[in-house]
Enzyme design. Structure first.
Site, PDB file in Angstrom:
ATOM      1  N   HIS A   9      36.634  48.028  55.580  1.00  0.00           N
ATOM      2  CA  HIS A   9      35.728  49.028  54.995  1.00  0.00           C
ATOM      3  C   HIS A   9      34.382  48.405  54.628  1.00  0.00           C
ATOM      4  O   HIS A   9      34.275  47.189  54.411  1.00  0.00           O
ATOM      5  CB  HIS A   9      36.377  49.645  53.754  1.00  0.00           C
ATOM      6  CG  HIS A   9      36.678  48.626  52.688  1.00  0.00           C
ATOM      7  ND1 HIS A   9      35.727  48.144  51.837  1.00  0.00           N
ATOM      8  CD2 HIS A   9      37.825  47.969  52.380  1.00  0.00           C
ATOM      9  CE1 HIS A   9      36.250  47.251  51.035  1.00  0.00           C
ATOM     10  NE2 HIS A   9      37.530  47.112  51.351  1.00  0.00           N
ATOM     11  N   ARG A  60      38.200  53.923  50.123  1.00  0.00           N
ATOM     12  CA  ARG A  60      37.139  53.138  50.785  1.00  0.00           C
ATOM     13  C   ARG A  60      37.397  52.946  52.277  1.00  0.00           C
ATOM     14  O   ARG A  60      36.452  52.883  53.076  1.00  0.00           O
ATOM     15  CB  ARG A  60      36.907  51.807  50.060  1.00  0.00           C
ATOM     16  CG  ARG A  60      38.134  50.890  49.909  1.00  0.00           C
ATOM     17  CD  ARG A  60      37.834  49.832  48.853  1.00  0.00           C
ATOM     18  NE  ARG A  60      38.847  48.788  48.687  1.00  0.00           N
ATOM     19  CZ  ARG A  60      39.922  48.869  47.917  1.00  0.00           C
ATOM     20  NH1 ARG A  60      40.205  49.989  47.278  1.00  0.00           N
ATOM     21  NH2 ARG A  60      40.741  47.839  47.792  1.00  0.00           N
ATOM     22  N   GLU A  87      45.134  47.487  50.790  1.00  0.00           N
ATOM     23  CA  GLU A  87      44.752  46.133  50.399  1.00  0.00           C
ATOM     24  C   GLU A  87      45.937  45.443  49.731  1.00  0.00           C
ATOM     25  O   GLU A  87      46.867  46.115  49.242  1.00  0.00           O
ATOM     26  CB  GLU A  87      43.538  46.189  49.451  1.00  0.00           C
ATOM     27  CG  GLU A  87      43.025  44.839  48.982  1.00  0.00           C
ATOM     28  CD  GLU A  87      42.759  43.854  50.110  1.00  0.00           C
ATOM     29  OE1 GLU A  87      43.702  43.554  50.879  1.00  0.00           O
ATOM     30  OE2 GLU A  87      41.629  43.359  50.223  1.00  0.00           O
TER      31      GLU A  87
HETATM   32  C1  DG2 Z   1      39.055  42.765  48.057  1.00  0.00           C
HETATM   33  C2  DG2 Z   1      39.377  41.442  48.674  1.00  0.00           C
HETATM   34  O1  DG2 Z   1      39.622  43.725  48.884  1.00  0.00           O
HETATM   35  O2  DG2 Z   1      39.073  40.442  47.821  1.00  0.00           O
HETATM   36  O3  DG2 Z   1      40.795  43.447  46.562  1.00  0.00           O
HETATM   37  O4  DG2 Z   1      39.015  42.506  45.689  1.00  0.00           O
HETATM   38  O5  DG2 Z   1      38.837  44.395  51.204  1.00  0.00           O
HETATM   39  O6  DG2 Z   1      39.663  46.106  49.650  1.00  0.00           O
HETATM   40  O7  DG2 Z   1      37.461  44.935  49.209  1.00  0.00           O
HETATM   41  P1  DG2 Z   1      38.856  44.844  49.760  1.00  0.00           P
HETATM   42  C3  DG2 Z   1      39.669  42.914  46.661  1.00  0.00           C
HETATM   43  P2  DG2 Z   1      39.259  38.891  48.150  1.00  0.00           P
HETATM   44  O8  DG2 Z   1      40.706  38.626  48.420  1.00  0.00           O
HETATM   45  O9  DG2 Z   1      38.365  38.553  49.326  1.00  0.00           O
HETATM   46  O10 DG2 Z   1      38.791  38.210  46.875  1.00  0.00           O
END
Ligand code: DG2
Length: 247
Positions: A9, A60, A87
């Site tokens: 995203h 997102r 995520e």
């Molecule tokens: C980020 C990745 O996820 O963070 O969860 O903070 O891709 O949904 O923005 P996304 C989060 P990092 O593992 O790179 O710190």
């Protein structure tokens, strides 16, 4: 030869603020919306026309798919969504500032939580303001599958059934597949596709909004390890920025 396009995203509001996000459902920033549209234009300019899109259940990723497909005149594409593309659940770190966490716990612990393969952050409490307990979108998810924290290994394990059961059949049917998901759920998929080792994967970062294209052979192995970014120059700088988050 099957074609798979991976798209993280665009920048979210919490990416912009430097907060651990995980399963917290934040929106794209204005910059992230632009990135998503540009991602769609890059697809169109490369002559890549997905036949189906798979997204996580998070706003997102869904917004990114819509904006990218809109920019490519493909809003009509069929879409499938699953929590298995969400995520990585960031546990008790959700809502915390990355730079402050690094200062408080030190570089080693910060990177262990952020990039080690098998060390999850502490679990989030159900009554934490950033917990997803009670979120109606997960109402049908059996409670034993509902994460309270995850390491990348956990993400690989919950994502792979979706890869085999939902994405591979689309590829096998000759469809070009677009997957709009997240930094860590896509790291999990790339780890699988490229056969990246548990330690080596710590060094892999995925930039926001730049399509990553994999041509896959009959066994769904990449023709070129690592695939190819549609804007390699921009991807290089953006990968560096993700690696340096919290510094
Ligand atoms: C980020 C990745 O996820 O963070 O969860 O903070 O891709 O949904 O923005 P996304 C989060 P990092 O593992 O790179 O710190």
């Amino acid at each position: 030869m099957a074609t798979l396009v991976l798209l993280r995203h665009g920048e979210s509001d919490w990416n912009a603020k430097g907060l651990f996000t995980g399963w917290v459902d934040v929106s794209l920033s204005a910059k992230g919306e632009d990135e998503a549209r540009r991602g769609g234009k890059l697809l169109q300019e490369a002559g890549l026309r997905p036949d189906v899109v798979h997204t996580s259940l998070l706003t997102r990723a869904i917004q990114t798919a819509q904006l990218a497909l809109g920019a490519a005149d493909l809003l009509w594409l069929p879409a499938k969504r699953s929590w298995r593309l969400n995520e990585r659940h960031y546990g008790a770190l959700q809502g915390k500032n990355k730079a402050q966490t690094r200062e408080e716990f030190g570089e080693e612990q910060f990177m262990l939580w952020r990039r080690s393969y098998d060390t999850p952050p502490p679990p989030i409490a159900d009554d934490d303001e950033f917990s997803q307990a009670g979120d109606p979108r997960y109402a049908l998810l059996p409670s034993e599958l509902m994460p309270r924290t995850e390491c990348l290994k956990d993400v690989v394990e919950r994502m792979l059934p979706y890869w085999y059961d939902e994405i591979v059949p689309d590829l096998a049917a000759g469809r070009t597949v677009l997957v709009a998901a997240h930094g860590n759920s896509l790291r999990a998929l790339v780890k699988h596709l490229d056969g990246i080792g548990d330690e080596e994967i710590a060094g892999l970062n995925i930039p926001t909004g730049i399509p990553l294209v994999y041509d896959l052979d009959a066994d769904y192995n990449p023709a070129v390890r690592g695939g190819r970014y549609l804007d390699a120059e921009a991807a290089k700088a953006a990968i560096e920025a993700v690696a340096n988050q919290g510094r």
